[in-house]
Design an enzyme around this catalytic site. Structure first.
Site, short mmCIF file in Angstrom:
data_model
loop_
_atom_site.label_atom_id
_atom_site.label_comp_id
_atom_site.label_asym_id
_atom_site.label_seq_id
_atom_site.Cartn_x
_atom_site.Cartn_y
_atom_site.Cartn_z
N GLU A 133 45.42 19.44 -28.81
CA GLU A 133 44.43 18.45 -29.25
C GLU A 133 45.02 17.06 -29.05
OE1 GLU A 133 42.84 18.80 -33.16
OE2 GLU A 133 42.60 20.97 -33.05
N GLU A 190 46.73 24.05 -37.29
CA GLU A 190 47.11 23.04 -38.27
C GLU A 190 47.17 23.57 -39.71
OE1 GLU A 190 44.67 19.59 -37.76
OE2 GLU A 190 45.33 19.23 -35.72
#
Length: 472
Positions: free
Chosen positions: A375, A177
């Site tokens: 995720e 991320e």
């Protein structure tokens, strides 16, 4: 096969079979679970420093102890084995391996050797992430992600870890991320290191992507057959509050800076021209792009990690130059709306159909690049009954619905090859401290006692019906 029953929050008529080699597992991140902040020669990271500043973290919590996985990893691996998890995605602490960001600590590497050996001994596939936001503070003191040299240091760190563990680890993710590391760490300042400057956020984003590219090239140069390399991006599909051209434009702006700005350079498409136009008034990005950078960032990946939690609803503003209420670089002429319908305890909207559409869009936009949901999960308030059992029916419903969404994407032609729930453990949830619980395993942060939640048992059963035993 996903067998939904009223007890697990699903539909009893639903019988879903996933692909035979589908990768099932759970994810964590080093600073969120490890603890051992000053042990084994570990140096401070930006999160050690940031969380030590008053008022930055809910309850002034820190990750100094977190889930104490640094000491308790054998217990956690046993829990994984008992749940039948075929894979565990974890991140390495850069400052444990290189306390100053440059000098190797064999004691730090030894910890990960032991962890990986423990996983291998229980037939659990290690899925290793090299960077999940915990930059060594020593490198931040030299400019952090605003310095191009940090990308060079990252490549050196990546090859160091790979050299130590390449005989044990086949799945490598460079950066998790970069959106959060850059835009929340250098733009809004709600994450470490806490800077608040949009131009800096864009520069940091470019250097993070550059670090990914340099590391990927370096790792491929010393890789052994069968190893795979990736990065994980967090996506939030934009849902327009209307169907007119102005609503489409509002969605384009949000999608551009949140999603395509990070994805397209990795795919070799460069930074999207429309996004460059959106951020031109800020400055900073284009001077940071040097000859050869985009070619480096486009180093081929074997699969893309897709982190998904919720969509974002947007609306246009009458003035196209009016600043947005969303603190992301370049956003003007649109606002983010409150989420709707059922919400998680984090206040995030539950719209599993958005995950299906995202995976289908990624399949098209990437030209069929393999995808792994790296995720996906939700924070909810758990219920402890008189028998000391942990009930979390809302989380079971969330997981069941999103697994169905993944299955629908596969049915629609998306090459989705795995699902890793976030998270294995309740943990240090960044700026929210210990106030939000995402784990399928409950952690008593006072005693470090672990207890399986009902969602862990649900997930265990899903895996048992689908996972291929190791070695077959």
């Amino acid at each position: 096969m996903l067998d939904g029953t009223p007890d697990n929050g699903g539909d009893s008529a639903s019988q879903l079979t996933f692909p035979r080699r589908f990768l099932w597992g759970a994810s964590t991140a080093s600073y969120q679970v490890e603890g051992g902040a000053t042990e084994g020669g570990r140096g401070p990271s930006i999160w050690d420093v940031f969380s030590g500043l008053p008022g930055k973290i809910h309850g002034d919590a820190t990750g100094e102890v977190a889930c104490d996985q640094f000491h308790r990893y054998p217990e956690d691996v046993t829990i994984m084995a008992d749940l039948g998890l075929p894979a565990y995605r974890f991140s390495v602490s850069w400052s444990r391996v290189m306390p100053d960001g440059k000098t190797v600590s064999q004691r730090g590497l030894d910890h990960y050797r032991r962890l990986v050996d423990e996983l291998r001994g229980r037939n659990i596939e290690p899925v290793l992430t090299l960077y999940h936001w915990d930059l060594p503070q020593a490198l931040e003191d030299e400019g952090g992600w605003l310095s191009r040299e940090t990308a060079d240091h990252f490549a050196e760190y990546a090859t160091t870890v790979h050299t130590a563990l390449s005989d044990r680890v086949g799945q490598w993710t460079t950066i998790n991320e970069p959106f959060c590391a850059a835009f929340l760490g250098y733009g809004s300042g709600i994450h470490a290191p806490g800077h608040t400057d949009y131009a800096s956020a864009l520069i940091a984003a470019h250097h993070l992507l550059l670090a990914h590219g340099r590391a990927t090239r370096a790792l491929r140069a010393q890789a052994t057959p069968g190893q795979e390399f990736s990065l994980a991006l967090n996506f939030s599909p934009a849902l327009a509050d209307g169907h007119g051209p102005e609503h489409t434009e509002a969605a384009r702006k949000f999608d551009g800076i949140h999603n395509r700005f990070f994805l397209d350079p990795v795919l070799g498409k460069g930074y999207p021209e429309d996004v460059l136009a959106d951020v031109a008034h800020i400055g900073g990005l284009e001077p940071a792009i040097k000859d050869g950078d985009l070619e480096t960032i486009a180093a081929p990946v074997d699969w893309l990690g897709v982190n998904y939690y919720a969509p974002t609803r947007v609306e246009p503003l009458d003035d196209p130059l009016a600043p947005s209420n969303c603190p992301l670089p370049g956003l003007r002429g649109m606002n983010v709306l409150p989420p709707r319908g059922r919400l998680t305890s984090f206040g995030w909207e539950q719209t599993p159909a958005s995950l299906t559409e995202l995976l289908r869009w990624l399949n098209w936009h990437t030209g069929g690049l393999p995808l792994i949901v790296a995720e996906n999960g939700a924070a909810f308030d758990d219920i402890v009954d008189a028998d000391d059992r942990i009930h979390d029916p809302d989380r079971i419903t969330y997981l069941a619905e999103h697994l169905r969404a993944v299955h629908a994407a596969i049915d629609g032609g998306a090459d989705v090859r795995g699902y890793l729930v976030w998270s294995l453990l309740d943990n240090f949830e960044w700026s929210m401290g210990y106030s939000k619980r995402f784990g399928i395993v409950h952690v008593d942060f006072e005693t470090q006692r672990r207890r399986l939640k009902d969602s862990a048992l649900f997930y265990r059963d899903v895996i048992a019906r689908n996972a291929v035993p190791a070695g077959t």
